[in-house]
Design an enzyme around this catalytic site. Structure first.
Site, PDB file in Angstrom:
ATOM      1  N   ASP A 277       0.833  -1.196   0.000  1.00  0.00           N
ATOM      2  CA  ASP A 277       0.000   0.000   0.000  1.00  0.00           C
ATOM      3  C   ASP A 277       0.874   1.254   0.000  1.00  0.00           C
ATOM      4  OD1 ASP A 277      -2.211   1.644   0.120  1.00  0.00           O
ATOM      5  OD2 ASP A 277      -3.126   0.603   1.815  1.00  0.00           O
TER       6      ASP A 277
ATOM      7  N   GLU B 113       3.091   5.508  -3.448  1.00  0.00           N
ATOM      8  CA  GLU B 113       3.395   6.784  -4.120  1.00  0.00           C
ATOM      9  C   GLU B 113       4.620   7.477  -3.537  1.00  0.00           C
ATOM     10  OE1 GLU B 113       0.449   6.339  -2.477  1.00  0.00           O
ATOM     11  OE2 GLU B 113      -0.734   5.611  -4.148  1.00  0.00           O
TER      12      GLU B 113
ATOM     13  N   ASP C 120      -7.942   4.857  -3.583  1.00  0.00           N
ATOM     14  CA  ASP C 120      -9.060   4.943  -2.642  1.00  0.00           C
ATOM     15  C   ASP C 120     -10.184   5.807  -3.221  1.00  0.00           C
ATOM     16  OD1 ASP C 120      -7.378   3.484  -1.046  1.00  0.00           O
ATOM     17  OD2 ASP C 120      -6.738   5.185   0.159  1.00  0.00           O
TER      18      ASP C 120
END
Length: 770
Positions: free
Chosen positions: A386, A389, A459
């Site tokens: 997760d 970035e 998300d």
């Protein structure tokens, strides 16, 4: 035609004198203009690297994305005027040694792409403590030329013309500086910094922080060809295990070790297929221990036992890991002592969590050492990486000035996911070849397909408009040569539907059902989100539409396993794609080029997701040049027109291209439950067609050593024969014989899927007359 002649005239008009200030190299030329060094280098006869540096710097850069070394390429060189011309069997490249402009034409001298004269600009800047440049390269495109790519932008636009897009990886935005044109070429702008893409009537440009202008021009002739060139440059996509094509269940989050076990048990009790359960965050305890890669003993006292119980129910378990570490973790302490933390705040807020320096190979070693000991050793089957970035909390400009192993964070920011995902893949491969790597990740960069990574769209909000945007997001992502992509079924943030019943809220049920239908035809089918639990039994019970529609499409996903796994082989072996924008198969149909709500899944199935609340019908464009069959009714339809399809809640429009051969597997509860010894083959008449059925050991890397088999199949429309060719290859556990139940579909009045012929097959060629 007039434009083509003008281009050719302008091209030839420069060829009057002998070009100066260049030298021939083994695979191209080097030249020098006023203030700039240039190198044009063939990697293959159809792939060219163009690199430009300010005069005082060296022509040298090690790519993070490109793994290919230049081939020895035969080319002809000629000079006239200020232009150096390089010609291979595939393309022509012209370098103007005065203006620095590079132009490309195909073998017939048809114009493909040209830079602008003096279109390369270097503006000196300070990048943190380093001297650097703002590097800008401008190109000229045809006025009506369609271009695709740039990753997943969430703009809802298929064609990327006439946009200004900041290229910086964030949650829900994946930036890959690659475009490809309807004309059959692609450009990869090989920069890792926060960049900008601009297209307007005057020019198309890329601008980045860096020390050089560096891009690869690829001519493939069509979209598949460009993708194949990019994979050749940046790495092929490995096979995922068979179970990765089943159904994944997740939520934010399971809070004890009993919960995921109970979910799998409930699916088995209900007889609804499932292959993987996912454990989300905070299994480590408090935030100061964020990503400790160890389990909180109060809620997860026996993680090995948890995994073992899931495995005994013939399911797999994936677990989350993050790139940041809380201040009380041993990883944080070790990485900080070695100056291998990047000093800005990441998720969760106010926890003191910092990301590690993924660009440092020693830091990646440390990351894996803890992950292996604390998690992988417990038997987990896949990784959810997760925040790749990464998440960046309380952003300040000075955060980008700090140094990583490869330069300022600003200069390498967009490559963060490539490096962290690659570190886990490489280390697991070194650890074992008995279990294929499966990685779910929230971001990506060019070349990430070589690391078995499946990127999800982030998300996103549970909203109809957002659902529609996912379609073109996934298609443009795939056109950047990365084949594995998916979304949170139903959207991540579903808070607006919590009132009035949550999963029993009819509005959310409708959105979730339509999203699941779409997800059935993405490379990973995965249910996840916050606010509302998403397990199928939360929506109701069998006999109620909100349950039955989900079960129908989950079962459809499993029945298509032979088709999907064979498509996966096409992806790995032939640089193929799962999600195929219509330009890939119907480039000559101008009506198809900008359609934003349809795509091909594999090479046979046209998918038209329903993205409007309450839709009872949907307009579907059937591309020209082929006959189509309604998947649900077998009705035959002609391409090149728009039709209206009824869309009751249990139907998403699906159409099969004439000439298709589609294998259907048995009804199962998990992917490997039954052997494929009695497959149904649906043959759709109307055109010649072929299909290759692929099989292997399902979850090892022995296929890389040749342990697999393929069975070629061909439909001859004129002769009315299906040829099932001789099986090639072998592997442990391979079926020696099997049955094929053939269903012939030709648009006749009998539109059923009745078995036309049953044949036995033992690996030898069989010809079936239908």
């Amino acid at each position: 035609m007039k434009k083509k002649l003008l281009f050719a005239f302008a091209f030839l008009a420069t060829l009057s004198l002998s070009a100066q200030n260049y030298e021939k190299t083994q695979n191209g030329v080097k030249a020098q203009t006023e203030g700039m060094k240039i190198e044009v280098q063939f990697y293959t006869p159809s792939v060219v690297r163009v690199m430009k540096n300010p005069e005082l710097t060296e022509l040298k850069k090690q790519s993070l994305s490109v793994v290919k070394h230049p081939e020895e390429v035969k080319y002809q060189l000629s000079t006239q005027g200020d232009v150096v011309c390089l010609t291979t069997d595939c393309i022509n490249v012209a370098l103007n040694t005065v203006t620095g402009k590079v132009s490309f034409t195909d073998k017939q001298k048809n114009p493909l792409l040209t830079e602008k004269d003096y279109g390369t600009q270097f503006s000196a800047i300070k990048d943190g403590p380093n001297d650097s440049y703002k590097v800008r390269q401008a190109f000229l495109l045809d006025k009506e030329e369609a271009i695709y790519g740039l990753g997943q932008q969430q703009t809802g636009k298929m064609n990327q013309r006439n946009q200004i897009l900041p290229l910086q990886n964030w949650n829900m935005k994946v930036c890959i500086p690659m475009i490809q044109s309807e004309k059959g070429y692609g450009i990869f702008w090989d920069q890792y910094s926060i960049s900008d893409f601009v297209d307007n009537p005057q020019e198309m440009s890329m601008e980045s922080v860096g020390t050089c202008a560096d891009y690869y021009f690829m001519y493939g002739g069509n979209a598949d060809g460009v993708i194949a060139k990019m994979r050749d440059l940046t790495g092929q996509s490995p096979m995922l295990p068979l179970w990765a094509y089943g159904f994944f269940q997740s939520r934010e989050r399971y809070k004890t070790q009993e919960e995921p076990v109970a979910v799998v048990a409930k699916y088995r009790e209900l007889g609804v297929p499932i292959d993987c359960i996912i454990q989300d965050w905070q299994y480590w305890g408090k935030d100061s221990l964020w990503n400790a890669m160890a389990f909180d003993h109060n809620t997860y006292p026996d993680p090995q036992g948890m995994v073992d119980k899931v495995h005994k129910m013939n399911a797999k378990m994936m677990i989350v890991a993050w790139p940041g570490f809380g201040p009380l973790t041993p990883q944080y302490k070790e990485l900080k002592e070695k100056n291998m933390l990047i000093n800005f705040d990441t998720w969760p807020p106010e926890s003191g969590t910092k990301p590690y320096d993924v660009y440092n190979p020693e830091a990646r070693d440390i990351y894996w050492r803890y992950l292996n000991k604390g998690v992988f050793s417990k038997g987990f089957d896949g990784w959810w990486l997760d925040s790749t970035e990464p998440d960046h909390i309380n952003v300040e400009e000075k955060d980008y000035d700090q140094l990583t192993h490869l330069g300022t964070f600003r200069s390498v920011h967009n490559a963060f996911p490539l490096m962290t995902v690659g570190g886990v893949y490489d280390h697991q491969r070194a650890e074992t070849s008995n279990k294929r790597v499966v990685i779910l990740t929230r971001s990506a960069f060019a070349g990430q397909q070589r690391y078995a990574a499946n990127t999800w769209s982030g998300d996103v909000v549970s909203d109809w408009g957002v659902l529609k945007k996912q379609i073109v997001g996934g298609l443009n992502f795939a056109l950047c040569s990365i084949p594995y992509w998916n979304t949170d079924i139903g959207g991540f943030f579903a808070g607006r539907y919590v009132k009035n019943g949550g999963a029993r809220n009819p509005d959310f049920q409708e959105l979730y059902a339509r999203w699941m239908q779409f997800a059935t035809f993405t490379p990973m089918m995965r249910s996840h989100g916050t606010d509302i639990p998403r397990e199928i039994y939360q929506f109701g019970k069998r006999g109620e539409w909100a349950f039955d529609v989900q079960e129908k499409f989950i079962n459809l996903r499993y029945s298509l396993l032979p088709y999907n796994y064979s498509t996966a082989w096409d992806v790995s072996h032939n640089a193929g794609s799962f999600m195929r924008a219509l330009v890939m198969d119907f480039a000559k149909d101008k009506k198809a080029l900008n359609i934003d709500n349809e795509y091909m899944f594999g090479r046979s199935i046209l998918v038209s997701p329903v993205t409007e609340k309450g839709a009872k019908t949907q307009s579907v464009y059937l591309p020209a040049g082929t006959t189509w069959y309604d998947f649900w009714t077998n009705e035959q339809l002609q391409g090149g027109k728009e039709i209206s399809r009824e869309t009751p809640i249990d139907i998403m429009p699906l159409y099969v291209k004439a000439g298709s051969i589609i294998p259907f597997g048995p009804k199962v509860q998990y992917t490997s439950e039954k052997k494929w010894d009695n497959l149904e083959l649906r043959v759709y008449a109307g055109a010649n067609g072929e299909f290759t059925l692929y099989e292997d050991e399902k979850d090892s890397y022995n296929y890389e050593k040749g342990a697999f088999s393929i069975i070629p199949m061909k439909w001859n429309e004129q002769a009315g024969t299906l040829i099932i060719g001789e099986r090639q290859g072998t592997f442990n556990g391979m079926l020696k014989s099997r049955k094929f139940n053939i269903v012939f579909i030709n648009g006749s009045e009998d539109k059923s899927t009745k078995i036309t012929k049953k044949i036995s097959y033992n690996g030898k060629k069989v010809t079936v007359k239908l």
